[in-house]
Design a protein around this motif. Structure first.
Motif, PDB file in Angstrom:
ATOM      1  N   CYS A 167      73.901  82.398 -19.349  1.00 19.50           N
ATOM      2  CA  CYS A 167      72.590  83.295 -19.202  1.00 19.50           C
ATOM      3  C   CYS A 167      73.221  84.682 -19.251  1.00 19.50           C
ATOM      4  CB  CYS A 167      71.664  83.101 -18.093  1.00 19.50           C
ATOM      5  SG  CYS A 167      72.365  83.397 -16.525  1.00 19.50           S
ATOM      6  N   HIS A 168      72.301  85.642 -19.112  1.00 22.80           N
ATOM      7  CA  HIS A 168      72.909  86.873 -18.957  1.00 22.80           C
ATOM      8  C   HIS A 168      73.564  87.352 -17.607  1.00 22.80           C
ATOM      9  CE1 HIS A 168      69.456  87.101 -16.369  1.00 22.80           C
ATOM     10  NE2 HIS A 168      69.915  88.559 -15.559  1.00 22.80           N
ATOM     11  N   ASP A 169      73.643  86.544 -16.741  1.00 25.85           N
ATOM     12  CA  ASP A 169      74.199  86.606 -15.529  1.00 25.85           C
ATOM     13  C   ASP A 169      75.608  86.225 -15.443  1.00 25.85           C
ATOM     14  OD1 ASP A 169      72.485  88.450 -14.043  1.00 25.85           O
ATOM     15  OD2 ASP A 169      71.224  86.649 -13.316  1.00 25.85           O
ATOM     16  N   ASP A 170      76.262  86.459 -14.480  1.00 24.92           N
ATOM     17  CA  ASP A 170      77.565  85.750 -13.935  1.00 24.92           C
ATOM     18  C   ASP A 170      77.348  84.398 -13.473  1.00 24.92           C
ATOM     19  OD1 ASP A 170      76.360  87.509 -11.686  1.00 24.92           O
ATOM     20  OD2 ASP A 170      76.974  85.843 -10.573  1.00 24.92           O
ATOM     21  N   ILE A 171      78.404  83.502 -13.539  1.00 23.27           N
ATOM     22  CA  ILE A 171      78.364  82.176 -13.130  1.00 23.27           C
ATOM     23  C   ILE A 171      78.689  82.259 -11.735  1.00 23.27           C
ATOM     24  CG2 ILE A 171      79.018  79.995 -13.335  1.00 23.27           C
ATOM     25  CD1 ILE A 171      79.936  80.453 -16.404  1.00 23.27           C
ATOM     26  N   GLY A 172      78.076  81.880 -11.103  1.00 24.29           N
ATOM     27  CA  GLY A 172      78.156  81.660  -9.363  1.00 24.29           C
ATOM     28  C   GLY A 172      78.412  80.269  -9.054  1.00 24.29           C
ATOM     29  N   TRP A 173      79.560  79.851  -8.515  1.00 25.47           N
ATOM     30  CA  TRP A 173      79.813  78.574  -8.211  1.00 25.47           C
ATOM     31  C   TRP A 173      79.204  77.700  -7.247  1.00 25.47           C
ATOM     32  CZ3 TRP A 173      81.758  77.534 -12.769  1.00 25.47           C
ATOM     33  CH2 TRP A 173      82.678  78.767 -13.410  1.00 25.47           C
ATOM     34  N   ALA A 174      78.117  77.404  -7.215  1.00 24.25           N
ATOM     35  CA  ALA A 174      77.223  76.780  -6.352  1.00 24.25           C
ATOM     36  C   ALA A 174      77.696  75.337  -6.283  1.00 24.25           C
ATOM     37  CB  ALA A 174      75.630  76.817  -6.858  1.00 24.25           C
ATOM     38  N   VAL A 175      78.690  75.303  -5.460  1.00 23.39           N
ATOM     39  CA  VAL A 175      79.355  73.773  -5.241  1.00 23.39           C
ATOM     40  C   VAL A 175      79.053  73.519  -3.848  1.00 23.39           C
ATOM     41  CG1 VAL A 175      81.501  72.565  -4.795  1.00 23.39           C
ATOM     42  CG2 VAL A 175      81.504  74.381  -6.956  1.00 23.39           C
ATOM     43  N   ALA A 176      78.128  72.533  -3.521  1.00 30.56           N
ATOM     44  CA  ALA A 176      77.898  72.202  -2.091  1.00 30.56           C
ATOM     45  C   ALA A 176      79.180  71.474  -1.370  1.00 30.56           C
ATOM     46  CB  ALA A 176      76.841  71.200  -2.073  1.00 30.56           C
ATOM     47  N   ASP A 177      79.351  71.939  -0.215  1.00 28.65           N
ATOM     48  CA  ASP A 177      80.405  71.643   0.725  1.00 28.65           C
ATOM     49  C   ASP A 177      80.321  70.034   0.747  1.00 28.65           C
ATOM     50  OD1 ASP A 177      81.293  74.126   1.191  1.00 28.65           O
ATOM     51  OD2 ASP A 177      80.423  74.158   3.136  1.00 28.65           O
ATOM     52  N   GLU A 178      79.338  69.633   0.977  1.00 31.40           N
ATOM     53  CA  GLU A 178      79.359  68.151   1.166  1.00 31.40           C
ATOM     54  C   GLU A 178      79.688  67.374  -0.097  1.00 31.40           C
ATOM     55  OE1 GLU A 178      74.885  67.824   2.069  1.00 31.40           O
ATOM     56  OE2 GLU A 178      75.429  65.650   1.691  1.00 31.40           O
ATOM     57  N   ASP A 179      79.245  67.767  -1.504  1.00 28.92           N
ATOM     58  CA  ASP A 179      79.556  67.247  -2.656  1.00 28.92           C
ATOM     59  C   ASP A 179      81.102  67.317  -2.848  1.00 28.92           C
ATOM     60  OD1 ASP A 179      77.048  66.813  -3.180  1.00 28.92           O
ATOM     61  OD2 ASP A 179      76.730  68.464  -4.140  1.00 28.92           O
TER      62      ASP A 179
ATOM     63  N   ASN B 202      87.359  80.158 -10.468  1.00 28.78           N
ATOM     64  CA  ASN B 202      87.567  81.543 -10.682  1.00 28.78           C
ATOM     65  C   ASN B 202      88.672  81.963 -11.484  1.00 28.78           C
ATOM     66  OD1 ASN B 202      85.003  82.612  -9.873  1.00 28.78           O
ATOM     67  ND2 ASN B 202      85.786  82.507  -7.761  1.00 28.78           N
ATOM     68  N   ASP B 203      90.049  81.188 -10.919  1.00 29.93           N
ATOM     69  CA  ASP B 203      91.299  81.422 -11.653  1.00 29.93           C
ATOM     70  C   ASP B 203      91.325  81.144 -13.122  1.00 29.93           C
ATOM     71  OD1 ASP B 203      92.095  82.641  -9.245  1.00 29.93           O
ATOM     72  OD2 ASP B 203      93.296  80.887  -8.885  1.00 29.93           O
ATOM     73  N   PHE B 204      90.666  79.844 -13.331  1.00 32.99           N
ATOM     74  CA  PHE B 204      90.621  79.155 -14.558  1.00 32.99           C
ATOM     75  C   PHE B 204      89.623  80.056 -15.431  1.00 32.99           C
ATOM     76  CE2 PHE B 204      89.437  76.387 -18.055  1.00 32.99           C
ATOM     77  CZ  PHE B 204      90.501  75.688 -17.969  1.00 32.99           C
ATOM     78  N   TYR B 205      88.646  80.332 -15.188  1.00 33.06           N
ATOM     79  CA  TYR B 205      87.759  81.214 -16.085  1.00 33.06           C
ATOM     80  C   TYR B 205      88.102  82.641 -16.065  1.00 33.06           C
ATOM     81  CZ  TYR B 205      85.462  76.901 -17.273  1.00 33.06           C
ATOM     82  OH  TYR B 205      85.208  75.529 -17.680  1.00 33.06           O
TER      83      TYR B 205
END
Ligand code: OTU
Length: 662
Positions: free
Chosen positions: A409-421, A437-440
Motif C-alpha cells: 500500500c502507500h505506507d511502509d511495511i511495519g513488521w507486526a510479528v506477535a511475540d507468541e507466534d 529490515n536488513d533483508f528488505y
C-alpha cells in the motif's frame, strides 16, 4: 462506580432502556420521515432504524452514557440520519435497495480492487474517469482513490491532513467531479472507496482555527492541555508513529496549550469523548455517502480513544464508536460499507470486523496486514512456518465481513510479528524483525530486495520498510544486473504474493503500478515536500509508457499485468473464493510450501499451495484429503493438471496451485 450495575447486568439492562427509548423516539422520527421521504422510503428508513437501534444505543451508551442525555443525543443523530436519507439521490436509493437485497456484494469472487492517487494515476478526477477502460481491462470492481478531500497546503502527509471534508482538493477537481466520477464508476459496476481521516484534522480546519482563537466549544473538539503534566503522563506509555520526523505526540500551540498530535504537528487528534465531534463526523460520513462514495476507508481508527496508562490504541471505546457510526450510516445509506485502517497485531485486528463477545456489526472490511507481513516474511526467509503459525491463530471474521488482502500500500511495511507466534516457531520476534529490515533495506548480503528503512528508531531498535512491491521482490535488482533468470524469478515472486492476496479470502487490492512492475521512484528526493518521507519511494507517478507494453508478453510490464489479469479471471470463476467462508492454513512437510484451505459451506472447497522457495519442491499429497478435496484440479493451469506422483504434489520454484474440486 457508575459502571458497576452495567457489569452486573450486562447487555440486558441496556437493551431494555434502548427498547423504551426507541418507543419514545419513534413517533417523531416517523412523522419527520414521512414528510420528507414519502411513505415507501420512510417505511424503509424506519425498518432500518428499528433493526439497528439497539446496536447504536448500546454503543453510544458505552461511550457517552455517563455524560448525560442519551435520548437527546439519539434523537438528534436520528434527525441527521433522516435528513441525509431525504436528500439522497434516486440513483443511490436504487443502489441501497439492490444492496439490501444482495448484501453480500463485497464478499463476491468477482471483486478486484485497485488503489491509486488520482493525480499520480491520471491527473484530475475527470481524467481518472478517462481511464476506466484500463481498469476494466484489469478486472477492477473497486477503486480506492487516495486522500482527495481538501488538504492543508503542503506538507500534508499525502493528503491525511484535511481542512474541509466537504470539498475536493482543488488540484483534483471539485465535488461535482467526484459525484460524476462515482456515477461513472457505478455505471460500470465499480465501487468508489475514499479516505476519511477520522482521527485528526489539519490545524487549519475551521474547527481547529476556532479552537486556536479561544472558542471553548471548539477547544473541546481536540485534546488540549494547559501544561505538560498530563501530556507527560500520557507520553510514558505512548508509541511514536513517526519518531524520525515527528517525535512526540503533543504540540505546543501558542495561546492555546499542548495539543494532542499523534502524527505530525499539523494533524490535531479529534476528541471523541465529546459527542459533538461524533455528530460532526457522522454528518461528514452521510455527506460523502450522498455523493456516491460506497466504501469509507476510516483512517487511523485504532487511535480514536485515549486512556492514560495505555498505548491509546485499540481501546474498547474505539469499537463502540465504530459500531455507532456503522449503525447510523447504515440507516441512511445502507449501500455504504466501512473499511478499517487498523494496522495492528493479529489479536486486535479481527475486532475491527466486529469479533467481540458476540458479533457486533462494525466494519465490513479491514486490511489484512498480517497476511501482507507474513507474505513478505516468507519471501525473505523461504520458510512459511511463522506465517502458518500466525495465520492459524487468527479468529475468523464474521461471515458478513471480509478482508482487504494486499501486497503493498502507500505506507511502509511495519513488521507486526506477535511475540507468541515467533516464540512458537523458536524465533525471537525482535531479531526476526531486524532480519526483515536488513533483508528488505538491502543490507543483508544475499537479499534480492531494493528498499529503504522507514522511521528507524535508535532508542527501540525498531524500523519499518519502504519500497514498491516490484523492487522488494527483486525485479529492480534483476533489471540492474540484466539477468533474465533472476528477473523471471522476481516476477514469479511478485505473482506469488499477489496470488495469495487473490485467493486467501477477501477483496484483493492492486496497488497502482504493481500491475506493470513499477520500481522504486528514487527521484522522490527531488521534491522538497517529499524528501523527508521515504514512503514516496513507493508512490511513483503512473508509468503510462510501461502500461502501453502491458500486452507484450516479452516485457516485464506484460508478464505482470497478464499474470494479475489472469488471477482475477480465474478468481471470478471460483465460487469457493467468495468471502464468507473460513480460510485455514495447513501444515505441509516442506518448510517453503504454504497451504491454506477454504472450506465453504455452499461454494465448495479450495486448497492453495504456494512455494516460497526459489527451487522446485514437493509436499505430501495427504494434504488433499486433509483439505477435503476428492478429485482436485488446478484452476490456474489451462488444462487443470498439476504434478502429482508417488504421493507427492510437485511445485515449481515460486509456483502456486489453486486446487479445487469438480
Ligand atoms: C495512516 O497510517 C495513513 O495510512 C498514513 O499514510 C498516514 O500518514 C497516517 O494514517 C496519518 O493519517 O501509522 O505509519 O494502525 O498504522 O493509521 C502509518 C493504523 C500509520 C496506523 C495508520 C497510520
Amino acid at each position: 462506580m457508575a459502571d458497576e450495575p452495567r457489569a452486573l447486568r450486562p447487555a440486558s439492562a441496556v437493551r431494555a432502556r434502548a427498547t423504551s427509548a426507541l418507543q419514545r423516539l419513534q413517533p417523531a422520527l416517523a412523522e419527520h420521515a414521512r414528510a420528507s421521504l414519502g411513505a415507501r422510503d420512510a417505511a424503509a428508513l424506519l425498518a432500518r432504524v428499528q433493526r439497528r437501534f439497539i446496536d447504536v444505543y448500546q454503543a453510544l451508551d458505552e461511550v457517552y452514557g455517563a455524560t448525560g442525555d442519551l435520548d437527546g443525543l439519539m434523537a438528534d443523530l436520528l434527525r441527521l440520519v433522516a435528513d441525509a436519507a431525504a436528500t439522497r439521490d434516486d440513483d443511490l436509493r436504487v443502489l441501497d435497495h439492490r444492496r439490501e437485497i444482495a448484501p453480500d456484494w463485497h464478499l463476491r469472487e468477482e471483486q478486484v480492487g485497485y488503489v491509486c492517487y488520482a493525480d499520480r494515476f491520471a491527473g484530475s478526477l475527470a481524467e481518472v474517469a478517462d481511464q476506466l477502460d484500463y481498469l476494466s481491462g484489469l478486472g477492477v470492481t473497486y477503486l480506492h482513490l487516495m486522500p482527495l478531500l481538501r488538504p492543508r497546503p503542503s506538507p500534508n502527509d499525502g493528503g491525511y491532513a484535511v481542512v474541509d471534508y466537504r470539498a475536493v482538493d482543488p488540484r483534483l477537481g471539485d465535488m461535482t467531479d467526484l459525484e460524476q466520477l462515482a456515477a461513472a464508476l457505478r455505471g460500470r459496476g465499480i465501487s468508489l472507496c475514499i479516505d476519511l481521516v477520522v482521527n485528526h484534522t489539519a490545524r487549519e480546519h475551521a474547527w481547529a482555527r476556532r479552537a486556536a482563537a479561544g472558542d471553548p466549544v471548539y477547544r473541546d473538539y481536540y485534546h488540549v492541555f494547559g501544561d505538560r503534566s498530563l501530556p507527560d503522563r500520557y507520553s510514558a506509555t505512548l508509541p511514536e508513529v513517526f519518531p524520525d520526523t515527528a517525535p512526540g505526540s503533543f504540540t505546543e500551540v501558542p495561546g492555546l496549550g499542548w495539543v494532542w498530535t499523534t502524527f505530525h504537528d499539523y494533524q490535531w487528534d479529534l476528541n471523541y469523548a465529546n459527542p459533538r465531534v461524533f455528530r460532526e463526523m457522522l454528518d461528514v460520513m452521510l455527506f460523502l455517502a450522498n455523493r456516491g462514495v460506497e466504501v469509507l476507508r476510516l483512517d487511523a481508527v485504532p487511535f480514536l480513544w485515549k486512556r492514560e496508562g495505555t498505548a491509546c490504541l485499540n481501546e474498547p471505546e474505539v469499537h463502540s464508536l465504530l459500531q455507532a457510526f456503522r449503525g447510523l450510516v447504515g440507516c441512511a445509506a445502507p449501500a455504504v460499507v466501512f473499511k478499517a485502517e487498523a494496522i495492528v497485531g493479529p489479536d486486535e485486528l479481527v475486532r475491527y470486523l466486529g469479533v467481540h463477545d458476540r458479533h457486533r456489526p462494525e466494519c465490513e472490511l479491514a486490511y489484512h496486514n498480517q497476511l501482507m507481513v507474513m507474505g513478505w516474511s516468507s519471501a525473505a526467509s523461504r520458510d512459511v512456518g511463522l506465517m502458518t503459525q500466525a495465520l492459524s491463530r487468527m479468529r475468523p471474521p464474521p461471515p458478513t465481513t471480509t478482508w482487504v488482502t494486499y501486497v503493498r500500500c502507500h505506507d511502509d511495511i511495519g513488521w507486526a510479528v506477535a511475540d507468541e507466534d515467533a516464540a512458537a516457531r523458536g524465533l525471537d520476534a525482535f531479531t526476526h524483525r531486524r532480519f526483515l529490515n536488513d533483508f528488505y533495506s538491502g543490507s543483508f548480503a544475499a537479499s534480492f530486495a531494493h528498499g529503504a528503512l522507514f522511521q528507524a528508531n535508535p532508542v527501540t531498535g525498531d524500523a519499518r520498510v519502504s519500497g514498491t512491491a516490484a523492487s522488494l521482490c527483486g525485479i529492480e535488482q534483476a533489471l540492474e544486473l540484466d539477468d533474465r533468470a533472476l528477473l523471471g524469478q522476481a516476477v514469479r515472486r511478485l505473482l506469488l504474493l499477489y496470488g495469495l492476496a487473490f485467493s486467501y479470502g477477501g477483496i484483493p487490492l492492486i496497488y497502482m503500478g504493481d500491475e506493470i512492475a513499477q520500481v522504486n521512484d528514487a527521484a522522490y528526493t527531488d521534491d522538497p515536500e517529499h524528501t523527508q518521507d521515504n514512503r514516496w519511494l513507493h508512490r511513483p507517478a503512473m508509468d503510462w509508457a510501461a502500461a502501453e507494453r502491458r500486452h507484450d508478453p516479452a516485457s516485464v510490464a506484460g508478464m505482470v499485468f497478464e499474470g494479475l489479469r489472469q488471477l482475477g479471471a480465474v478468481r471470478r470463476g471460483l465460487p469457493a473464493l467468495r468471502a464468507g467462508g473460513d480460510t485455514r492454513p495447513l501444515w505441509t512437510d516442506d518448510p517453503a510450501v504454504f497451504a491454506y484451505a477454504r472450506i465453504h459451506p455452499r461454494e465448495g472447497t479450495f486448497l492453495g499451495l504456494a512455494n516460497f522457495g526459489d527451487f522446485a519442491t514437493s509436499c505430501d499429497a495427504g494434504i488433499l484429503g486433509a483439505a477435503g478435496l476428492r478429485r482436485p484440479w488446478d484452476a490456474l493451469a489451462p488444462d487443470g493438471r498439476f504434478g502429482l506422483h508417488e504421493g507427492r504434489i510437485h511445485l515449481p520454484g515460486l509456483g502456486m496451485l489453486w486446487l479445487t474440486d469438480d
